[in-house]
Design a protein around this motif. Structure first.
Motif, mmCIF file in Angstrom:
data_model
loop_
_atom_site.group_PDB
_atom_site.id
_atom_site.type_symbol
_atom_site.label_atom_id
_atom_site.label_comp_id
_atom_site.label_asym_id
_atom_site.label_seq_id
_atom_site.Cartn_x
_atom_site.Cartn_y
_atom_site.Cartn_z
ATOM 1 N N MET A 166 -4.849 -15.087 14.533
ATOM 2 C CA MET A 166 -4.668 -13.632 14.616
ATOM 3 C C MET A 166 -3.783 -13.257 15.802
ATOM 4 O O MET A 166 -2.953 -12.348 15.700
ATOM 5 C CB MET A 166 -6.033 -12.939 14.705
ATOM 6 C CG MET A 166 -6.821 -13.013 13.405
ATOM 7 S SD MET A 166 -8.459 -12.253 13.553
ATOM 8 C CE MET A 166 -8.017 -10.538 13.699
ATOM 9 N N VAL A 167 -3.952 -13.947 16.918
ATOM 10 C CA VAL A 167 -3.127 -13.676 18.101
ATOM 11 C C VAL A 167 -1.669 -13.989 17.791
ATOM 12 O O VAL A 167 -0.778 -13.197 18.108
ATOM 13 C CB VAL A 167 -3.632 -14.481 19.323
ATOM 14 C CG1 VAL A 167 -2.605 -14.474 20.452
ATOM 15 C CG2 VAL A 167 -4.967 -13.924 19.802
ATOM 16 N N ARG A 168 -1.403 -15.124 17.168
ATOM 17 C CA ARG A 168 -0.021 -15.510 16.842
ATOM 18 C C ARG A 168 0.604 -14.523 15.863
ATOM 19 O O ARG A 168 1.775 -14.169 15.986
ATOM 20 C CB ARG A 168 0.035 -16.933 16.275
ATOM 21 C CG ARG A 168 -0.464 -17.997 17.206
ATOM 22 C CD ARG A 168 0.366 -18.097 18.451
ATOM 23 N NE ARG A 168 -0.296 -18.987 19.403
ATOM 24 C CZ ARG A 168 0.250 -19.441 20.495
ATOM 25 N NH1 ARG A 168 1.478 -19.103 20.798
ATOM 26 N NH2 ARG A 168 -0.418 -20.206 21.305
ATOM 27 N N GLU A 169 -0.177 -14.088 14.899
ATOM 28 C CA GLU A 169 0.319 -13.112 13.922
ATOM 29 C C GLU A 169 0.682 -11.796 14.617
ATOM 30 O O GLU A 169 1.752 -11.226 14.377
ATOM 31 C CB GLU A 169 -0.752 -12.882 12.847
ATOM 32 C CG GLU A 169 -0.337 -11.967 11.731
ATOM 33 C CD GLU A 169 -1.458 -11.834 10.698
ATOM 34 O OE1 GLU A 169 -1.907 -10.686 10.472
ATOM 35 O OE2 GLU A 169 -1.882 -12.869 10.147
ATOM 36 N N ARG A 170 -0.193 -11.339 15.479
ATOM 37 C CA ARG A 170 0.071 -10.084 16.193
ATOM 38 C C ARG A 170 1.229 -10.244 17.168
ATOM 39 O O ARG A 170 2.051 -9.331 17.322
ATOM 40 C CB ARG A 170 -1.188 -9.609 16.926
ATOM 41 C CG ARG A 170 -1.042 -8.271 17.609
ATOM 42 C CD ARG A 170 -0.707 -7.152 16.652
ATOM 43 N NE ARG A 170 -0.694 -5.875 17.367
ATOM 44 C CZ ARG A 170 -0.082 -4.786 16.942
ATOM 45 N NH1 ARG A 170 0.538 -4.782 15.779
ATOM 46 N NH2 ARG A 170 -0.125 -3.687 17.664
ATOM 47 N N LEU A 171 1.328 -11.399 17.809
ATOM 48 C CA LEU A 171 2.447 -11.657 18.716
ATOM 49 C C LEU A 171 3.769 -11.593 17.960
ATOM 50 O O LEU A 171 4.743 -11.021 18.455
ATOM 51 C CB LEU A 171 2.267 -13.015 19.404
ATOM 52 C CG LEU A 171 3.360 -13.427 20.388
ATOM 53 C CD1 LEU A 171 3.515 -12.404 21.515
ATOM 54 C CD2 LEU A 171 3.046 -14.813 20.956
ATOM 55 N N THR A 172 3.801 -12.144 16.768
ATOM 56 C CA THR A 172 5.014 -12.090 15.946
ATOM 57 C C THR A 172 5.361 -10.641 15.613
ATOM 58 O O THR A 172 6.520 -10.230 15.727
ATOM 59 C CB THR A 172 4.831 -12.925 14.658
ATOM 60 O OG1 THR A 172 4.620 -14.291 15.030
ATOM 61 C CG2 THR A 172 6.054 -12.826 13.760
ATOM 62 N N GLU A 173 4.363 -9.857 15.221
ATOM 63 C CA GLU A 173 4.591 -8.435 14.916
ATOM 64 C C GLU A 173 5.145 -7.696 16.132
ATOM 65 O O GLU A 173 6.144 -6.966 16.035
ATOM 66 C CB GLU A 173 3.286 -7.757 14.489
ATOM 67 C CG GLU A 173 2.737 -8.180 13.171
ATOM 68 C CD GLU A 173 1.334 -7.608 12.932
ATOM 69 O OE1 GLU A 173 0.892 -6.703 13.677
ATOM 70 O OE2 GLU A 173 0.660 -8.088 11.997
ATOM 71 N N LEU A 174 4.474 -7.858 17.257
ATOM 72 C CA LEU A 174 4.894 -7.148 18.471
ATOM 73 C C LEU A 174 6.259 -7.622 18.950
ATOM 74 O O LEU A 174 7.070 -6.822 19.440
ATOM 75 C CB LEU A 174 3.852 -7.318 19.576
ATOM 76 C CG LEU A 174 2.532 -6.572 19.367
ATOM 77 C CD1 LEU A 174 1.508 -7.002 20.412
ATOM 78 C CD2 LEU A 174 2.737 -5.068 19.394
ATOM 79 N N SER A 175 6.538 -8.898 18.795
ATOM 80 C CA SER A 175 7.830 -9.436 19.220
ATOM 81 C C SER A 175 8.970 -8.838 18.404
ATOM 82 O O SER A 175 10.043 -8.533 18.941
ATOM 83 C CB SER A 175 7.831 -10.960 19.110
ATOM 84 O OG SER A 175 9.064 -11.473 19.537
ATOM 85 N N LYS A 176 8.753 -8.674 17.115
ATOM 86 C CA LYS A 176 9.776 -8.036 16.271
ATOM 87 C C LYS A 176 10.015 -6.600 16.725
ATOM 88 O O LYS A 176 11.158 -6.147 16.802
ATOM 89 C CB LYS A 176 9.356 -8.081 14.806
ATOM 90 C CG LYS A 176 9.442 -9.470 14.211
ATOM 91 C CD LYS A 176 8.950 -9.493 12.777
ATOM 92 C CE LYS A 176 8.989 -10.916 12.227
ATOM 93 N NZ LYS A 176 8.408 -11.004 10.886
ATOM 94 N N LEU A 177 8.950 -5.896 17.035
ATOM 95 C CA LEU A 177 9.082 -4.512 17.502
ATOM 96 C C LEU A 177 9.742 -4.466 18.883
ATOM 97 O O LEU A 177 10.556 -3.582 19.164
ATOM 98 C CB LEU A 177 7.716 -3.828 17.516
ATOM 99 C CG LEU A 177 7.081 -3.642 16.129
ATOM 100 C CD1 LEU A 177 5.619 -3.235 16.262
ATOM 101 C CD2 LEU A 177 7.864 -2.628 15.308
#
Length: 193
Positions: A166-177
């Motif tokens: 879940m952390v990696r998934e959210r990190l990917t989302e936030l990194s794109k933003l």
């Protein structure tokens, strides 16, 4: 390693060339704010001793960097003063979800992305000024390791509040933003403009 979805553009290097003094001033403020962020996280999650230990170390290192930049400002006869912040931090902070544990994950991951972008910018700055300002170049090259370590520390600590997946998934989302925010840039010459 840094989980960034984009690289800085030449636009930022033009700001470096035209406003280096102001960027150095902003860098001092960035280090002060990074120490404050770590202290705020320590206060918010004070029952978590792992977070408290790691945040105490980061506070100490960020304040050390702050005074190192202050020394550079003094050598250059640049008075330390308040300046208007760029929009980068505010826009990233607006992405933080409001309820824990998601809030804790996001606060830590936003801090990690700011550290990652700083790391990338410091390396770029070190390379860019190497020929004309070797001492300044060496200073920025020397910050790379601690900024990268802070980034990974924040990501690891987010796993106290959610699974690694879940952390990696959210990190990917936030990194794109984050890459969209950095692409927008700012007219203000800042470390994260």
């Amino acid at each position: 390693m840094l989980h960034l979805h984009s690289e800085s553009t030449k636009r930022w290097l033009v700001q470096v060339d035209n406003h280096l003094d102001e960027l150095l001033l902003d860098h001092a403020h960035c280090e002060r704010k990074a120490a404050s962020t770590a202290m705020n996280l320590m206060n918010a999650y004070t029952e978590n001793l792992d977070i408290c230990r790691e945040m105490a170390t980061i506070v100490e290192e960020e304040l050390e960097h702050f005074f190192m930049v202050i020394d550079i400002l003094k050598k250059r006869d640049i008075p330390f003063r308040r300046i208007a912040p760029g929009p980068y931090g505010r826009k990233l902070t607006a992405l933080i979800r409001q309820n824990d544990p998601n809030r804790a994950v996001d606060r830590l991951l936003v801090a990690s992305l700011i550290e990652a972008r700083s790391c990338e910018r410091f390396r770029l700055l070190a390379d860019h000024v190497a020929d004309r300002e070797p001492e300044l170049s060496a200073f920025y090259a020397g910050l790379f390791e601690s900024e990268a370590r802070h980034h990974t520390t924040y990501v690891k600590l987010a796993e106290h509040f959610a699974s690694r997946e879940m952390v990696r998934e959210r990190l990917t989302e936030l990194s794109k933003l984050e890459s969209e925010i950095i692409a927008e840039g700012s007219e203000l010459p800042r470390m994260h403009s």
